[in-house]
Scaffold this motif. Structure first.
Motif, mmCIF file in Angstrom:
data_model
loop_
_atom_site.group_PDB
_atom_site.id
_atom_site.type_symbol
_atom_site.label_atom_id
_atom_site.label_comp_id
_atom_site.label_asym_id
_atom_site.label_seq_id
_atom_site.Cartn_x
_atom_site.Cartn_y
_atom_site.Cartn_z
ATOM 1 N N PRO A 215 0.838 -1.209 0.000
ATOM 2 C CA PRO A 215 0.000 0.000 0.000
ATOM 3 C C PRO A 215 0.872 1.258 0.000
ATOM 4 O O PRO A 215 1.992 1.237 0.495
ATOM 5 C CB PRO A 215 -0.774 -0.119 1.313
ATOM 6 N N CYS B 190 -3.322 8.400 1.188
ATOM 7 C CA CYS B 190 -4.672 7.843 1.331
ATOM 8 C C CYS B 190 -5.348 7.532 -0.004
ATOM 9 O O CYS B 190 -6.550 7.297 -0.048
ATOM 10 C CB CYS B 190 -5.512 8.776 2.193
ATOM 11 N N LEU C 17 -5.918 5.023 -3.056
ATOM 12 C CA LEU C 17 -5.709 3.608 -3.353
ATOM 13 C C LEU C 17 -5.840 3.296 -4.844
ATOM 14 O O LEU C 17 -5.600 2.166 -5.255
ATOM 15 C CB LEU C 17 -6.728 2.766 -2.571
ATOM 16 N N VAL D 154 -2.657 1.617 -6.658
ATOM 17 C CA VAL D 154 -2.349 0.226 -6.330
ATOM 18 C C VAL D 154 -3.436 -0.705 -6.881
ATOM 19 O O VAL D 154 -3.149 -1.799 -7.382
ATOM 20 C CB VAL D 154 -2.105 0.045 -4.800
ATOM 21 N N VAL D 155 -4.683 -0.237 -6.866
ATOM 22 C CA VAL D 155 -5.766 -1.077 -7.384
ATOM 23 C C VAL D 155 -5.641 -1.236 -8.908
ATOM 24 O O VAL D 155 -5.766 -2.341 -9.443
ATOM 25 C CB VAL D 155 -7.147 -0.481 -7.003
ATOM 26 N N VAL E 106 -1.461 -8.333 0.553
ATOM 27 C CA VAL E 106 -1.288 -6.910 0.818
ATOM 28 C C VAL E 106 -0.459 -6.768 2.088
ATOM 29 O O VAL E 106 -0.845 -7.270 3.152
ATOM 30 C CB VAL E 106 -2.644 -6.203 0.988
ATOM 31 N N ARG F 99 2.276 3.296 6.407
ATOM 32 C CA ARG F 99 1.550 3.485 5.150
ATOM 33 C C ARG F 99 0.057 3.348 5.414
ATOM 34 O O ARG F 99 -0.331 3.028 6.527
ATOM 35 C CB ARG F 99 1.912 2.375 4.151
ATOM 36 N N SER G 272 -3.335 -2.212 5.482
ATOM 37 C CA SER G 272 -3.488 -3.435 4.691
ATOM 38 C C SER G 272 -4.972 -3.774 4.528
ATOM 39 O O SER G 272 -5.422 -4.167 3.448
ATOM 40 C CB SER G 272 -2.750 -4.569 5.418
ATOM 41 N N THR H 90 -6.722 -1.579 1.991
ATOM 42 C CA THR H 90 -6.272 -1.922 0.644
ATOM 43 C C THR H 90 -6.878 -3.258 0.198
ATOM 44 O O THR H 90 -7.273 -3.421 -0.959
ATOM 45 C CB THR H 90 -4.730 -1.955 0.594
ATOM 46 N N CYS H 91 -6.962 -4.196 1.134
ATOM 47 C CA CYS H 91 -7.602 -5.487 0.814
ATOM 48 C C CYS H 91 -9.047 -5.266 0.364
ATOM 49 O O CYS H 91 -9.511 -5.868 -0.607
ATOM 50 C CB CYS H 91 -7.602 -6.403 2.038
ATOM 51 N N ALA I 191 -10.363 -2.568 -0.939
ATOM 52 C CA ALA I 191 -10.405 -1.930 -2.266
ATOM 53 C C ALA I 191 -10.122 -2.953 -3.361
ATOM 54 O O ALA I 191 -10.762 -2.948 -4.421
ATOM 55 C CB ALA I 191 -9.396 -0.786 -2.313
ATOM 56 N N LEU I 192 -9.164 -3.871 -3.111
ATOM 57 C CA LEU I 192 -8.853 -4.893 -4.119
ATOM 58 C C LEU I 192 -10.031 -5.842 -4.298
ATOM 59 O O LEU I 192 -10.366 -6.241 -5.418
ATOM 60 C CB LEU I 192 -7.607 -5.695 -3.702
#
Lengths: 292, 209
Positions: A20, A24, A26, A29-30, A45, A54, A57, A60-61, A63-64
C-alpha cells in the motif's frame, strides 16, 4: 475466496504481493493490481512492510476485493495488541476478506518511526491461535462472539534457506500446531536447499508456496546477502546479473533467474508467491517464462 | 525491588520427575523471598527421598561467588537429576549458565516492585514478568534475551544468528534452540501456544497490600 480451497482443488496457487502507498489514495495500487495481477489466485497486501508507516493493509484489501481481486490480508503483531488484532480480524471478516497471513513483523527500529513502541503482545503463533479462537466462536479471553463465527484461510511464513533451518522447521511445526493451513516462504535462490527443506517439511502436510523476489540488480543481491535474514543469492547469479548490464537494467535477467527457480522447484511445492517490489509489471512475463 | 513467589506445588512436582539439588537464594536486600513456603516444600521433597542436597546462600546472580559456594556440593549436584533454583530469574539464568547440560529448574515466579533493583551488573536480565518461562526455554529468558520478547519461538529476522535490531546481539531464540538441543529437550518447543499475562503485577499488589 479462500486459497485453502484452491489448494484442495489441486490448483498450483500463484500469488503476488502489493505494498500500500504512503498516502490515502488507493486508485494507483488497485489499477496496477488489476492490470498485472488479475490472473493470479490471490494478491497479498503487506502490513506497513519494513515497519514503514503506510495506508492500512485492511483498507487496501477491501479496495482490491471491490475491484474483483482475491486479497490475502497480511497482519503483523508489531503495531497492535491482542484487542486491536482480534478487532481487525473481525473487521476483515465483516468485509468478506477470508485469507490472512500471520506474521510477527519487523521490529519498529528498522522502519521510519524508530522511536515507536514495539508492541508484540502476540506473535505469529499466538496470532494463529487467536484466529482459531475466533473461528470457534469466542475471543482469546474466552468471551463469546455474537452470531456466526468468522472463518479464514490461515497462512504463515517460513524461511527455507535460513542459516538455522532446523530452528525454522521447529517454528513451522509450532505454527502448524497453532492452526496454520498454508505457508509462503522467504525468497529462495538455492534450489537444492529448498528441495532439502521441502523433504523435511513434508511431514507437516501443509501446502507451501515457493517465495520469489525478483532480482533488479547485482547491488540489490549483494545488499540482501548482507542485510536480509534468510536470503542468500549465490555468486553465480550475481555474476549473471553483472554480465549483461542492459539486460539486467531492463529486468530481463532477474525475470529469467526467477523463472528458472520456479521451473526447478514446481514439482516439489504447491504454489509460488512473488514479491516483485515495484516490478509488478514484469509478473506476466515471468509467469509465461516459468510456464505457469 | 522484586518479589519471588513459589510456583504451585503441582507445577514444581510436574517439573521435577526424579531427584534434585535445591539452591535457595536469600540474596539481596531488594528481595522478598518465601522462606516458610520454601522450607515446607524442601522438607516434603526430602521426606520423599528426592533431595540430594540443599544450599542456601545469597547473591546467586554473582557467577564467581556462586561457583565457590557450589564447590562443596559438587557430588550432590552430579548425583541429582536436576537443580531446582528458588530465586529470581537472574539467579536461575546464572545457574543455568553454570550447568549448560544439566536440567536447571525455576521454582519461583518473579514479580516487579517499584524501587531499586539488584546491584550485580550481568549479561542476563530478568523481566520480573510474574510467570517465569525459564523451565520452557532451557534457562534462557525469552523476555529479556529476545528484542521482541517473543514467547513462541524465533521470528524470521535473525541473520547469521544475530538479532535484526542489533547485529552485536545473539538471537535469543537461536540460543534457546541450541540450549534445548544440547539438553535433549527440543520437545519443549511443542508446548501449547504461550500468551503473556500483563496483569500479573496487579495480582501481586493485591496480595501484598
Amino acid at each position: 475466496m479462500k486459497v485453502t480451497e484452491l489448494f484442495r482443488q489441486g490448483e498450483f496457487v500463484v500469488t503476488a504481493e502489493v505494498g500500500p502507498p504512503k498516502g490515502c489514495h488507493l486508485e494507483g495500487v488497485v489499477e496496477e493490481a488489476k492490470e498485472y495481477l488479475s490472473g493470479l489466485s490471490a494478491v497479498n497486501v503487506t502490513d506497513c512492510q519494513s515497519s514503514v508507516m503506510r495506508v492500512g493493509s485492511l483498507a487496501t484489501c477491501k479496495a482490491l476485493k471491490d475491484a474483483g481481486l482475491n486479497p490475502i490480508y497480511q497482519l503483523t503483531c508489531r503495531d497492535r495488541n491482542r484487542i486491536a488484532l482480534q478487532s481487525d480480524l473481525l473487521s476483515a471478516a465483516a468485509f468478506g476478506i477470508d485469507n490472512v497471513l500471520c506474521l510477527t513483523g519487523d521490529h519498529t527500529k528498522l522502519g521510519d518511526h524508530p522511536g515507536a513502541k514495539p508492541v508484540f503482545d502476540l506473535d505469529s503463533v499466538s496470532l494463529l491461535a487467536a484466529i482459531r479462537a475466533l473461528e470457534e466462536g469466542h475471543d482469546l479471553a474466552g468471551n463469546e462472539l455474537v452470531g456466526e463465527a468468522p472463518s479464514f484461510a490461515k497462512g504463515a511464513v517460513v524461511s527455507p534457506c535460513s542459516d538455522s533451518v532446523d530452528a525454522q522447521l521447529a517454528k513451522m511445526e509450532r505454527k502448524v500446531l497453532a492452526g496454520a493451513e498454508f505457508f509462503q516462504t522467504q525468497a529462495v535462490y538455492d534450489t537444492e536447499k529448498f528441495l532439502a527443506f521441502m523433504e523435511k517439511a513434508k511431514q507437516f502436510d501443509r501446502p507451501v508456496q515457493l517465495g520469489i523476489v525478483l532480482l533488479k540488480s547485482a547491488g540489490m543481491a549483494t545488499y540482501m546477502n548482507k542485510a536480509v535474514a534468510g536470503i542468500h543469492v549465490p555468486d553465480e547469479m550475481i555474476a549473471e546479473l553483472k554480465a549483461d548490464k542492459e539486460k539486467t537494467k531492463a529486468g530481463i535477467t532477474g525475470v529469467e533467474i526467477a523463472a528458472r527457480i520456479i521451473r526447478a522447484c514446481k514439482p516439489y511445492c504447491q504454489g509460488v508467491h512473488i514479491m516483485a517490489m515495484g516490478w509488478e509489471s514484469k509478473i506476466p512475463q515471468l509467469l509465461e517464462l516459468a510456464g505457469l | 525491588m522484586l518479589i519471588t513467589k513459589l510456583k504451585s506445588r503441582e507445577a514444581i512436582e510436574s517439573l521435577l520427575g526424579g531427584t534434585c539439588f535445591i539452591l535457595n537464594c536469600h540474596g539481596c536486600k531488594e528481595l522478598s523471598f518465601p522462606v516458610a513456603e520454601a522450607e515446607a516444600l524442601e522438607a516434603e521433597l526430602a521426606a520423599a527421598g528426592k533431595v540430594t542436597g540443599i544450599l542456601t546462600t545469597d547473591y546467586v546472580c554473582n557467577p564467581e561467588n556462586l561457583q565457590l559456594r557450589l564447590e562443596a556440593h559438587k557430588n550432590e549436584i552430579e548425583e541429582a537429576d536436576a537443580v531446582l533454583v528458588l530465586s529470581c530469574g537472574v539467579g536461575v539464568q546464572t545457574v543455568a549458565e553454570c550447568f549448560p547440560e544439566k536440567k536447571v529448574l525455576a521454582g519461583c515466579d518473579t514479580y516487579r516492585l517499584p524501587g531499586t533493583q539488584g546491584v550485580t551488573p550481568l549479561e542476563v536480565d530478568c523481566g520480573q514478568c510474574g510467570e517465569c518461562y525459564l523451565n520452557l526455554t532451557g534457562g534462557i529468558c525469552p523476555i529479556t534475551a529476545c528484542s521482541k520478547s517473543l514467547l513462541n519461538g524465533q521470528c524470521g529476522g535473525a541473520k547469521n544468528g544475530k538479532c535484526e535490531v542489533d547485529p552485536e546481539m545473539d538471537c535469543g531464540w537461536e540460543r534457546i534452540y541450541r540450549r534445548l538441543e544440547a539438553l535433549g529437550r527440543l520437545d519443549l518447543l511443542k508446548v501449547p501456544t504461550q500468551l503473556r499475562n500483563y496483569s500479573t503485577d496487579d495480582e501481586v499488589y493485591k496480595q501484598n497490600g
